[in-house]
Write an enzyme that holds these catalytic residues in place. Structure first.
Site, PDB file in Angstrom:
ATOM      1  CB  SER A  18      -0.906   0.049   1.245  1.00 62.80           C
ATOM      2  OG  SER A  18      -1.852  -0.982   1.190  1.00 62.80           O
ATOM      3  CD  GLU A  78      -6.699   2.464  -4.348  1.00 63.35           C
ATOM      4  OE1 GLU A  78      -6.984   2.782  -5.506  1.00 63.35           O
ATOM      5  OE2 GLU A  78      -5.794   3.000  -3.692  1.00 63.35           O
ATOM      6  N   GLY A  79     -12.377   1.482  -4.060  1.00 66.82           N
ATOM      7  CA  GLY A  79     -13.631   0.972  -4.612  1.00 66.82           C
ATOM      8  C   GLY A  79     -13.970  -0.350  -3.973  1.00 66.82           C
TER       9      GLY A  79
END
Ligand code: FAD
Length: 398
Positions: A106, A378-379
Site C-alpha cells: 500500500s 480503492e472501490g
C-alpha cells in the site's frame, strides 16, 4: 528427445504448486529479473520484521530507502529519476511486495500510483521537477486525500472546498482513511471548487493543515492510516494540478492503483497457500497427515485453481495496459476477482491451520485482516460489480 517422446515417456515435469500453469514463462527475462529482485528483498528484509510491525501497529519506515534504491517507487513512470519499467513489471512488484504484506505494498501504491502519477499526468512541468525526483528517491513521501467521512463510494459529494481568494486558493474540510497521511511531506488533495473537483498539492507545514493517525485498526496494521484537516489552508495557484478537472482526475489515479492491487492480491494468496500446503503435509490427525484427506486436498486444489486464474487475469490486464488498450472496467473486474479470491483463500487457510491460524506467527490471519481493507479501499467489491454492470447494460445503478 522430442516433445512427443517426452510426453510418451511421461517425463514432462509436474507443475509447480505455486505457479501451476508456468505463468512465469510468459514473462520476459527482464520481467523475471525484476520479480526475483523484489522477491529477494521481501524474503530478506520484509518477512523478518513484518510480524512485529503488524503486531505493534507500526509502519516499517526503515524499508523506504531500500525500496527507493531498487527503483520501486513510481517504477512505471518515465523520466524524473523514475525507473520507467513497463506496467507488467509494476504489477510484479506489487505481487511480490504483497507476498510480504499489503501494508508495504500500500505504501508503494500510494506513493507511486496515487501521488506521483497525478503529478506526472496532471501536473505542471515545475510540479513534476519539484516532486517526482524526491518522491522516487524516497526523500519525500506522499498521500492521496479523496475519501471523506460521509461516504467514500460517492466522492462526487465531497464537502472539502477550495475557494479562490486573489491569486490563491483557500481550502477548508477534512479527509478520512488516508494512507501515509501523518508521515507525508505532500498531500494530493481533491476539493470542490466553483469549476468542479480540482486537485491541490498541500505541503506538511502549511498553516491550517493538520493530520491525525487513526488508531485501533485490526487491518493493515503495518501501514499508516490518517485523517487530514484543512482549516483555511492557503495555497498558491501554482499548487493546483492544472491538467485535470472533475471526478475523472481522482478516478484516473485510482485506476492506476487498483491495477497494482489486482496483482498484489495474488501475492497475498500465494503466501497463504504456500503456508497452508506445507502445514497440511506435516500436521498429523487421525494417524495420517492432513494433506492425505479428501476435503483438505479439494480445498488446496481449489486454492491452486483460483490463484492460477487470478495470475493469468493479472498478466493479461498488464499486457493490455502496456499496449495502451486497457479499459478501466477491466481493472474493476480484475480487482474484484483477485481480491475476493485472495480473501477467500486467506480465510480458508486460516481455518485449515486450526487454532494456530489465529496466531500472527502464521501469515494467513495477517493477510486475511489486511484483505478486509483491500476489498474495501480503492472501490468496494460492490462498487466494482456495479461498474461492470454499468458497462454491460449501459445503466448506472449507483
Ligand atoms: C486502510 C484503508 C486505507 C485507505 N486509504 C485511502 C487513501 O489513501 N486515500 C483515500 O482517499 N481513501 C482511502 N481509503 C478509503 C477507501 O477508499 C474507502 O473506505 C472506500 O472507498 C469505501 O468508502 P466508505 O468507507 O466511506 O464506505 P461507503 O461508501 O460508506 O460504503 C459502505 C457500504 O455500502 C456499499 N455501497 C456503496 N454504494 C452502494 C450502492 N450504490 N449500492 C449498494 N451498495 C453500495 C459499499 O460497497 C459498502 O459495503 C482507505 C480505506 C482503508 C480502510
Amino acid at each position: 528427445m522430442t516433445v512427443q517422446d517426452s510426453i510418451a515417456s511421461g517425463s514432462v515435469a509436474p507443475p509447480q504448486a505455486m505457479d501451476y500453469f508456468d505463468v512465469r514463462s510468459l514473462l520476459t527475462e527482464d520481467e523475471q529479473m525484476i520479480q526475483d529482485a523484489v522477491a529477494r528483498f521481501v524474503d530478506d528484509r520484509v518477512l523478518p520484521i513484518v510480524q512485529e510491525a503488524f503486531d505493534n501497529q507500526r509502519f516499517p519506515r526503515e524499508l523506504i530507502p531500500e525500496m527507493a534504491e531498487m527503483g520501486l517507487l513510481g517504477c512505471n513512470i518515465e523520466g524524473y529519476g523514475c525507473a520507467g519499467l513497463n506496467h507488467v513489471c509494476y504489477g510484479l512488484v506489487c505481487q511480490e511486495l504483497e507476498k510480504g504484506d499489503a501494508g508495504v505494498r500500500s505504501f508503494a501504491s500510494v506513493q507511486g500510483s496515487l501521488c506521483m502519477y497525478p503529478i506526472f499526468a496532471y501536473g505542471s512541468e515545475e510540479q513534476r521537477q519539484r516532486w517526482l525526483p524526491s518522491m522516487s528517491s524516497g526523500e519525500a513521501i506522499g498521500c492521496f486525500g479523496l475519501t471523506e467521512a460521509d461516504g467514500g463510494s460517492d466522492p462526487g459529494s465531497m464537502k472539502t472546498q477550495a475557494v479562490r481568494e486573489g491569486g490563491d486558493w483557500v481550502i477548508n474540510g477534512s479527509k478520512m482513511w488516508i494512507t501515509n497521511g501523518t508521515i507525508a511531506d505532500l498531500a494530493v488533495v481533491w476539493a470542490m471548487t466553483d469549476e468542479g473537483i480540482r486537485g491541490f498539492l498541500l505541503e506538511k507545514d502549511m498553516p491550517g493543515y493538520t493530520t491525525r493517525e487513526i488508531e485501533h485498526k485490526f487491518s493493515l496494521r503495518a501501514s499508516v492510516t490518517s485523517e487530514l484537516f484543512f482549516d483555511g489552508v492557503r495555497v498558491p495557484e501554482a499548487s493546483m494540478l492544472p491538467g485535470v478537472r472533475g471526478l475523472k482526475g481522482p478516478l484516473g489515479c485510482l485506476t492506476q492503483a487498483r491495477y497494482g492491487i489486482a496483482w498484489g492480491a495474488v501475492g497475498a494468496a500465494i503466501a497463504c497457500f504456500n503456508e497452508v500446503l506445507e502445514y497440511a503435509k506435516v500436521r498429523e490427525l487421525f494417524g495420517r497427515p492432513l494433506s492425505h484427506t479428501q476435503t483438505i486436498q479439494r480445498r488446496l486444489a481449489d486454492m491452486c485453481r483460483r490463484i492460477t486464474n487470478a495470475r493469468l487475469l493479472a498478466l493479461q490486464l498488464g499486457r493490455l495496459k502496456d499496449l495502451g488498450t486497457m479499459h478501466h472496467s477491466q481493472v474493476s473486474l480484475a480487482k474484484w476477482n483477485n481480491v475476493r479470491m485472495a480473501l477467500d483463500i486467506a480465510r480458508d487457510a486460516r481455518d485449515m491451520l486450526g487454532a494456530s491460524g489465529i496466531s500472527v506467527e502464521f501469515c494467513p490471519i495477517r493477510h486475511m485482516l489486511n484483505l478486509e481493507s483491500v476489498i474495501t479501499y480503492e472501490g468496494t467489491e460492490t462498487v466494482h460489480e456495479l461498474v461492470i454492470g454499468r458497462e454491460l447494460t449501459g445503466h448506472a445503478a449507483f
